[in-house]
Structure formats: structure tokens, C-alpha cells
Design an enzyme around this catalytic site. Structure first.
Site, PDB file in Angstrom:
ATOM      1  N   HIS A 129      -2.875   1.161   6.946  1.00  0.00           N
ATOM      2  CA  HIS A 129      -3.123   0.992   5.513  1.00  0.00           C
ATOM      3  C   HIS A 129      -3.386   2.363   4.891  1.00  0.00           C
ATOM      4  CE1 HIS A 129      -4.086  -1.304   1.946  1.00  0.00           C
ATOM      5  NE2 HIS A 129      -5.204  -0.606   1.790  1.00  0.00           N
ATOM      6  N   CYS A 177       0.810  -1.222   0.000  1.00  0.00           N
ATOM      7  CA  CYS A 177       0.000   0.000   0.000  1.00  0.00           C
ATOM      8  C   CYS A 177       0.846   1.276   0.000  1.00  0.00           C
ATOM      9  CB  CYS A 177      -0.993  -0.012   1.160  1.00  0.00           C
ATOM     10  SG  CYS A 177      -0.266   0.056   2.812  1.00  0.00           S
ATOM     11  N   HIS A 229      -5.738   1.331  -4.106  1.00  0.00           N
ATOM     12  CA  HIS A 229      -4.787   0.836  -3.110  1.00  0.00           C
ATOM     13  C   HIS A 229      -4.299  -0.561  -3.491  1.00  0.00           C
ATOM     14  CE1 HIS A 229      -7.762  -1.764  -0.638  1.00  0.00           C
ATOM     15  NE2 HIS A 229      -8.330  -1.469  -1.779  1.00  0.00           N
TER      16      HIS A 229
END
Length: 197
Positions: free
Chosen positions: A141, A89, A153
Site C-alpha cells: 500500500h 492507492c 491515500h
């Protein structure tokens, strides 16, 4: 009584009418109505600093979004930094910002959460970073906001870079916040935006 048509006379009259009509159309009275197709467009009023600033932000956001969307389908790889080896990510975010804007960002999502300025969810713009708690810790994240409550993502091992909706319950419940990254001087940005309030 029979009428005899004299064709040469009719042709001469038709030609005379054509010449007279042409002269009449080209007269100064009609010349002002003729459209000039190669003239320059009217000058636009000068754009304010704020308009130039918002144009620049829009262009940058577009560059970021295009660069990120071009990575859809790239495999997830923990610690991955390039499309060739795979991306995680924060690797995705770091790669996109470097390629699209030439900005070097920190490596982890936690470090990224301290960059730029905080943005409220209602004020998100394309190119903003969105953060989630996916590992039972804040800012574990990160993705890039694309607009229309969508973000891009690199989710997890076994998946690939993709676009998802922030309205899905999973993401809605884990949202931690958002940040706006700019390579513009923060003081300049503050001064420009303050003049519009």
C-alpha cells in the site's frame, strides 16, 4: 476701550502665513524627509543554488499536495487510474505525480517502492511516498505524505480517497518505509546538497 477687528486684514495675514508655511515645507531642507512611494523595493541579495533548490522542492511539494487534496472523496477502484473511473492507492500516486509534476511513475506500489531515494520517517517532507504492509506483504500500500504526520491515500474497496494520521496504531504498525521522488538529476541534487554540509 473697544477693539475693532478688521476682517479683510485678518484674512490677508492668514493667507500670507499659509503661503510662507508652504514655501518653508517645500524647502530643500525638508525635501529629503519626503517619502517617495513609487520607488523600487531594495534589491534582494542573490539566492544560492541550495536556496533555489529548496524553494523549488517546496513549490513542487505544494503542487503535489494541492493536486492530491483535490481528489479527496474520489471512490476507490482496484486498478483505477483516473478520478472519473476511480483510483486505487498506486493509481492515485501515479495520477497526482503526472498531473502536478509531469512525472510518469510505475503502476504498482511494489514498483513505486524502488523509485527515487529512501527517506527516514523523521525526515519526511510533503510529497514523499509512504508505504505500508496491508496485505501481509511489504510495500502493498502507498500514500502521499502531506506533513504533520498526515498522508493521503485510496484505502480499499467501498471507501474513497482520504487523509489519515500516520500516528494511528494500524498505520504505525504497518509502516514499511518512504521514498522521495524527483525528476531532478540525482547527481545534481547530490552536488547541491553536499555543498551545504
Amino acid at each position: 476701550m473697544t477693539i475693532k477687528l478688521d476682517l479683510p486684514l485678518i484674512r490677508a495675514l492668514a493667507m500670507a502665513c499659509t503661503v510662507i508655511g508652504s514655501c518653508w515645507l517645500a524647502s530643500p531642507a525638508w525635501a529629503s524627509d519626503i517619502t517617495v512611494f513609487d520607488s523600487a523595493p531594495p534589491a534582494q541579495p542573490p539566492r544560492s543554488k541550495f536556496q533555489q533548490f529548496t524553494d523549488q522542492l517546496t513549490e513542487r511539494a505544494s503542487d503535489l499536495a494541492q493536486s492530491a487534496i483535490g481528489l479527496i472523496g474520489i471512490n476507490y477502484k482496484y486498478g483505477g487510474n483516473t478520478p472519473q473511473t476511480g483510483l486505487d492507492c498506486s493509481g492515485l500516486v501515479r495520477y497526482v505525480f503526472k498531473e502536478a509534476l509531469g512525472i510518469n511513475l510505475p503502476r504498482t506500489s511494489a514498483e513505486l517502492s524502488r523509485e527515487g531515494e529512501k527517506v527516514e520517517r523523521d525526515d519526511l517532507k510533503p510529497g514523499d511516498l509512504v508505504f505500508y504492509n496491508t496485505l501481509r506483504r511489504s510495500f502493498s500500500h502507498v500514500g502521499i505524505y502531506l506533513g504533520d504526520n498526515k498522508f493521503i491515500h485510496a484505502p480499499r474497496t467501498g471507501s474513497s480517497v482520504r487523509v489519515e494520521s500516520m500516528d494511528i496504531a494500524y498505520w504505525k504498525n504497518r509502516f514499511n518505509g518512504a521514498r522521495r521522488i524527483s525528476d531532478l538529476d540525482p547527481e545534481t541534487v547530490a552536488n547541491i546538497t553536499a555543498t551545504q554540509k
